[in-house]
Design a protein around this motif. Structure first.
Motif, PDB file in Angstrom:
ATOM      1  N   ALA A  66      38.340 -34.171 -25.598  1.00 54.05           N
ATOM      2  CA  ALA A  66      39.407 -35.253 -25.917  1.00 54.05           C
ATOM      3  C   ALA A  66      39.461 -36.448 -24.659  1.00 54.05           C
ATOM      4  CB  ALA A  66      40.492 -34.577 -26.126  1.00 54.05           C
ATOM      5  N   ALA A  67      39.744 -37.565 -24.771  1.00 53.33           N
ATOM      6  CA  ALA A  67      39.744 -38.483 -23.942  1.00 53.33           C
ATOM      7  C   ALA A  67      40.979 -38.446 -23.060  1.00 53.33           C
ATOM      8  CB  ALA A  67      39.622 -39.962 -24.454  1.00 53.33           C
ATOM      9  N   ASP A  68      41.993 -38.094 -23.900  1.00 51.30           N
ATOM     10  CA  ASP A  68      43.354 -37.821 -23.112  1.00 51.30           C
ATOM     11  C   ASP A  68      44.144 -36.802 -23.916  1.00 51.30           C
ATOM     12  OD1 ASP A  68      44.788 -39.333 -25.227  1.00 51.30           O
ATOM     13  OD2 ASP A  68      44.330 -41.120 -24.165  1.00 51.30           O
ATOM     14  N   SER A  69      45.206 -36.415 -23.205  1.00 53.07           N
ATOM     15  CA  SER A  69      46.095 -35.367 -24.146  1.00 53.07           C
ATOM     16  C   SER A  69      46.779 -35.963 -25.459  1.00 53.07           C
ATOM     17  CB  SER A  69      47.329 -35.100 -23.194  1.00 53.07           C
ATOM     18  OG  SER A  69      48.063 -36.406 -22.705  1.00 53.07           O
ATOM     19  N   GLY A  70      46.556 -37.272 -25.754  1.00 50.87           N
ATOM     20  CA  GLY A  70      47.425 -37.818 -26.895  1.00 50.87           C
ATOM     21  C   GLY A  70      46.234 -37.306 -28.062  1.00 50.87           C
ATOM     22  N   ASP A  71      44.880 -37.284 -27.908  1.00 48.90           N
ATOM     23  CA  ASP A  71      44.025 -36.639 -28.811  1.00 48.90           C
ATOM     24  C   ASP A  71      44.660 -35.409 -29.328  1.00 48.90           C
ATOM     25  OD1 ASP A  71      42.517 -39.140 -28.995  1.00 48.90           O
ATOM     26  OD2 ASP A  71      41.019 -38.269 -27.366  1.00 48.90           O
ATOM     27  N   LEU A  72      44.730 -34.347 -28.370  1.00 48.40           N
ATOM     28  CA  LEU A  72      45.059 -32.902 -28.773  1.00 48.40           C
ATOM     29  C   LEU A  72      46.602 -32.987 -29.410  1.00 48.40           C
ATOM     30  CD1 LEU A  72      43.787 -30.840 -25.884  1.00 48.40           C
ATOM     31  CD2 LEU A  72      42.835 -30.619 -28.213  1.00 48.40           C
ATOM     32  N   ALA A  73      47.307 -33.735 -28.838  1.00 50.30           N
ATOM     33  CA  ALA A  73      48.597 -33.962 -29.386  1.00 50.30           C
ATOM     34  C   ALA A  73      48.708 -34.325 -30.847  1.00 50.30           C
ATOM     35  CB  ALA A  73      49.377 -34.910 -28.513  1.00 50.30           C
ATOM     36  N   GLU A  79      48.384 -30.744 -37.663  1.00 50.46           N
ATOM     37  CA  GLU A  79      48.200 -29.268 -37.775  1.00 50.46           C
ATOM     38  C   GLU A  79      49.308 -28.773 -38.565  1.00 50.46           C
ATOM     39  OE1 GLU A  79      46.596 -25.839 -39.377  1.00 50.46           O
ATOM     40  OE2 GLU A  79      45.576 -27.513 -38.877  1.00 50.46           O
ATOM     41  N   LEU A  80      50.434 -28.973 -37.670  1.00 53.40           N
ATOM     42  CA  LEU A  80      51.879 -28.527 -37.836  1.00 53.40           C
ATOM     43  C   LEU A  80      52.859 -29.548 -38.444  1.00 53.40           C
ATOM     44  CD1 LEU A  80      52.266 -26.957 -34.079  1.00 53.40           C
ATOM     45  CD2 LEU A  80      51.389 -25.841 -36.287  1.00 53.40           C
ATOM     46  N   ASP A  81      52.578 -30.755 -39.010  1.00 48.17           N
ATOM     47  CA  ASP A  81      53.042 -31.677 -39.667  1.00 48.17           C
ATOM     48  C   ASP A  81      54.267 -31.932 -38.650  1.00 48.17           C
ATOM     49  OD1 ASP A  81      53.791 -33.425 -41.743  1.00 48.17           O
ATOM     50  OD2 ASP A  81      55.040 -31.877 -42.464  1.00 48.17           O
ATOM     51  N   CYS A  82      54.005 -32.726 -37.522  1.00 47.82           N
ATOM     52  CA  CYS A  82      55.138 -32.906 -36.718  1.00 47.82           C
ATOM     53  C   CYS A  82      54.622 -33.995 -35.957  1.00 47.82           C
ATOM     54  CB  CYS A  82      55.538 -31.983 -35.678  1.00 47.82           C
ATOM     55  SG  CYS A  82      54.216 -31.380 -34.443  1.00 47.82           S
ATOM     56  N   PRO A  83      55.601 -35.124 -35.216  1.00 46.03           N
ATOM     57  CA  PRO A  83      55.085 -35.930 -34.541  1.00 46.03           C
ATOM     58  C   PRO A  83      54.205 -35.810 -33.295  1.00 46.03           C
ATOM     59  CG  PRO A  83      57.587 -36.060 -34.855  1.00 46.03           C
ATOM     60  CD  PRO A  83      56.968 -34.578 -35.219  1.00 46.03           C
ATOM     61  N   PRO A  84      53.337 -36.644 -32.747  1.00 46.05           N
ATOM     62  CA  PRO A  84      52.663 -36.258 -31.608  1.00 46.05           C
ATOM     63  C   PRO A  84      53.260 -35.891 -30.560  1.00 46.05           C
ATOM     64  CG  PRO A  84      52.189 -38.570 -32.363  1.00 46.05           C
ATOM     65  CD  PRO A  84      53.003 -38.000 -33.408  1.00 46.05           C
ATOM     66  N   GLU A  85      54.516 -36.633 -30.214  1.00 48.45           N
ATOM     67  CA  GLU A  85      55.109 -36.166 -29.178  1.00 48.45           C
ATOM     68  C   GLU A  85      55.750 -34.591 -29.005  1.00 48.45           C
ATOM     69  OE1 GLU A  85      55.996 -38.478 -31.086  1.00 48.45           O
ATOM     70  OE2 GLU A  85      56.047 -40.632 -30.158  1.00 48.45           O
ATOM     71  N   LEU A 189      50.080 -45.193 -34.080  1.00 46.26           N
ATOM     72  CA  LEU A 189      50.490 -44.268 -33.077  1.00 46.26           C
ATOM     73  C   LEU A 189      52.086 -43.992 -33.216  1.00 46.26           C
ATOM     74  CD1 LEU A 189      48.813 -45.482 -29.656  1.00 46.26           C
ATOM     75  CD2 LEU A 189      48.108 -43.393 -31.368  1.00 46.26           C
ATOM     76  N   ASP A 190      52.643 -44.769 -34.044  1.00 43.20           N
ATOM     77  CA  ASP A 190      54.129 -44.474 -34.325  1.00 43.20           C
ATOM     78  C   ASP A 190      54.737 -44.792 -33.149  1.00 43.20           C
ATOM     79  OD1 ASP A 190      56.407 -44.375 -35.798  1.00 43.20           O
ATOM     80  OD2 ASP A 190      56.505 -42.293 -35.369  1.00 43.20           O
ATOM     81  N   HIS A 191      54.174 -45.810 -32.221  1.00 46.27           N
ATOM     82  CA  HIS A 191      54.707 -46.041 -31.101  1.00 46.27           C
ATOM     83  C   HIS A 191      54.166 -47.416 -30.550  1.00 46.27           C
ATOM     84  CE1 HIS A 191      56.284 -45.046 -26.879  1.00 46.27           C
ATOM     85  NE2 HIS A 191      55.263 -45.300 -26.440  1.00 46.27           N
ATOM     86  N   SER A 192      54.921 -48.532 -30.335  1.00 46.79           N
ATOM     87  CA  SER A 192      54.866 -49.878 -30.210  1.00 46.79           C
ATOM     88  C   SER A 192      55.049 -50.253 -28.593  1.00 46.79           C
ATOM     89  CB  SER A 192      55.660 -50.917 -31.020  1.00 46.79           C
ATOM     90  OG  SER A 192      56.985 -50.457 -30.642  1.00 46.79           O
ATOM     91  N   THR A 215      54.907 -42.305 -20.711  1.00 47.13           N
ATOM     92  CA  THR A 215      54.576 -40.833 -21.247  1.00 47.13           C
ATOM     93  C   THR A 215      52.994 -41.107 -21.638  1.00 47.13           C
ATOM     94  OG1 THR A 215      54.993 -41.616 -23.549  1.00 47.13           O
ATOM     95  CG2 THR A 215      56.793 -40.672 -22.361  1.00 47.13           C
ATOM     96  N   THR A 216      52.599 -40.030 -21.962  1.00 48.07           N
ATOM     97  CA  THR A 216      51.027 -39.909 -22.325  1.00 48.07           C
ATOM     98  C   THR A 216      50.778 -40.785 -23.473  1.00 48.07           C
ATOM     99  OG1 THR A 216      50.931 -37.722 -21.403  1.00 48.07           O
ATOM    100  CG2 THR A 216      49.010 -38.248 -22.776  1.00 48.07           C
ATOM    101  N   LEU A 217      51.782 -40.804 -24.254  1.00 46.38           N
ATOM    102  CA  LEU A 217      51.426 -41.805 -25.358  1.00 46.38           C
ATOM    103  C   LEU A 217      51.457 -43.158 -25.060  1.00 46.38           C
ATOM    104  CD1 LEU A 217      51.180 -41.429 -28.678  1.00 46.38           C
ATOM    105  CD2 LEU A 217      53.779 -41.898 -28.657  1.00 46.38           C
ATOM    106  N   ASP A 218      51.947 -43.418 -23.888  1.00 54.52           N
ATOM    107  CA  ASP A 218      51.924 -44.835 -23.544  1.00 54.52           C
ATOM    108  C   ASP A 218      50.679 -45.248 -22.964  1.00 54.52           C
ATOM    109  OD1 ASP A 218      54.618 -46.061 -24.150  1.00 54.52           O
ATOM    110  OD2 ASP A 218      55.259 -44.557 -22.493  1.00 54.52           O
ATOM    111  N   ILE A 219      50.135 -44.101 -22.380  1.00 50.52           N
ATOM    112  CA  ILE A 219      48.663 -44.357 -21.760  1.00 50.52           C
ATOM    113  C   ILE A 219      47.803 -44.400 -22.777  1.00 50.52           C
ATOM    114  CG2 ILE A 219      46.860 -43.369 -20.357  1.00 50.52           C
ATOM    115  CD1 ILE A 219      49.317 -43.919 -18.819  1.00 50.52           C
TER     116      ILE A 219
END
Length: 236
Positions: A66-73, A79-85, A189-192, A215-219
Motif C-alpha cells: 500500500a502506498a499509504d494507510s488510506g489503501d489499507l483503511a 470488508e467490514l462495510d464501514c467508512p475508511p476512517e 473518497l467521501d472526503h472533499s 488526517t491520513t485521508l487528507d494526505i
C-alpha cells in the motif's frame, strides 16, 4: 502464539470497538489485508503466530504494498462495510495489539507498511499517544513527524498539521476540467477539498474539519489532487 480470546478481548477493549464480535471480524479483515502485502517469510511468520480461528486465508499472489494507510483503511472498510476512517481506526487498533502480543513480528510487519502505520507496530503505545484516533467513526489526526514524511511526497503543498494548501498556476479554461476531476475524487473518497479561484489559477486546501486537523485521508486526497493537476495541466 497469541491466544485467540486474549487478542479478541484486547481489541474489543479499545474505544470505538463495539464488542467482541466486531473485534474478531476486524482482526480477520486486518490480517487478511496485511497478508496480501507481506513477502513469503513475513507472511509465514504472521500465520504461525495467529490462531487458525482468526486467520483468513487470502489466497492468490502478493499484491503491491500500500502506498499509504488510506489503501489499507479502505480495504478493511469495504470488508467490514464501514467508512475508511473507521477502517483506519480498526487497522491501528489491531496492529498495536498484535505488536504488543507478538513483538517478534514487529520488523516484518513494519517493513511492509506505510510509515503512518509502521509506527503502530514499532511503538504501539507511543503511537497511540501521538495520534488522536478519536471516537468511533472519527478520522484520526496525523502527528508532525508523519506529516513531514508525507510532505516529501507532496512538495507543492504547504502548511502544518492544521491544514495543507497547494496553489496551482493554471489557465482559466483548464480550471473547470480540473474541478470536475477533483469533485470525482472527493466522491470516491467521501472526503472533499476546499478550493478558491485565484488571479492566476486555483488553490486547494485539505483539512478534516471534524477534528480540525490533517488526517491520513487528507494526505490521500492531496496525492490524488496532484495526479489530477498533472493530467489536466498536460491537456488530459
Amino acid at each position: 502464539m497469541v491466544a485467540h480470546q486474549e487478542l479478541v478481548d484486547r481489541v474489543a477493549a479499545h474505544d470505538g470497538v463495539a464488542d467482541a464480535e466486531e473485534a474478531r471480524r476486524a482482526i480477520r479483515a486486518v490480517v487478511a489485508a496485511l497478508a496480501r502485502q507481506l513477502g513469503p517469510e513475513a507472511r509465514d511468520a504472521l500465520r504461525q503466530r495467529m490462531p487458525a480461528s482468526l486467520w483468513s486465508d487470502t489466497g492468490g499472489a502478493r499484491t503491491d504494498p500500500a502506498a499509504d494507510s488510506g489503501d489499507l483503511a479502505r480495504n478493511v472498510g469495504r470488508e467490514l462495510d464501514c467508512p475508511p476512517e473507521r477502517g483506519l481506526h480498526l487497522v491501528r487498533t489491531v496492529l498495536s495489539e498484535v505488536a504488543l502480543s507478538e513483538p517478534d513480528l514487529t520488523d516484518g510487519l513494519a517493513g511492509s507498511l506505510p510509515e503512518e502505520l509502521a509506527q503502530w507496530t514499532r511503538d504501539p503505545i507511543g503511537a497511540a499517544g501521538r495520534s488522536d484516533t478519536g471516537a468511533s467513526g472519527a478520522p484520526g489526526r496525523i502527528d508532525e513527524e508523519t506529516l513531514r514524511a508525507a510532505q516529501t511526497r507532496l512538495p507543492d503543498w504547504e502548511g502544518d498539521t492544521r491544514g495543507l494548501t497547494r496553489s496551482v498556476l493554471l489557465p482559466s479554461d483548464r480550471i473547470p476540467p480540473l474541478l470536475a476531476r477533483v469533485d470525482r475524487i472527493g466522491r470516491d473518497l467521501d472526503h472533499s477539498a476546499h478550493h478558491e479561484i485565484t488571479d492566476d489559477g486555483i488553490a486547494f486546501t485539505v483539512r478534516t474539519v471534524s477534528v480540525g486537523a490533517v488526517t491520513t485521508l487528507d494526505i490521500e486526497l492531496a496525492e490524488r489532487i496532484d495526479q489530477a493537476v498533472a493530467e489536466v495541466g498536460s491537456g488530459g
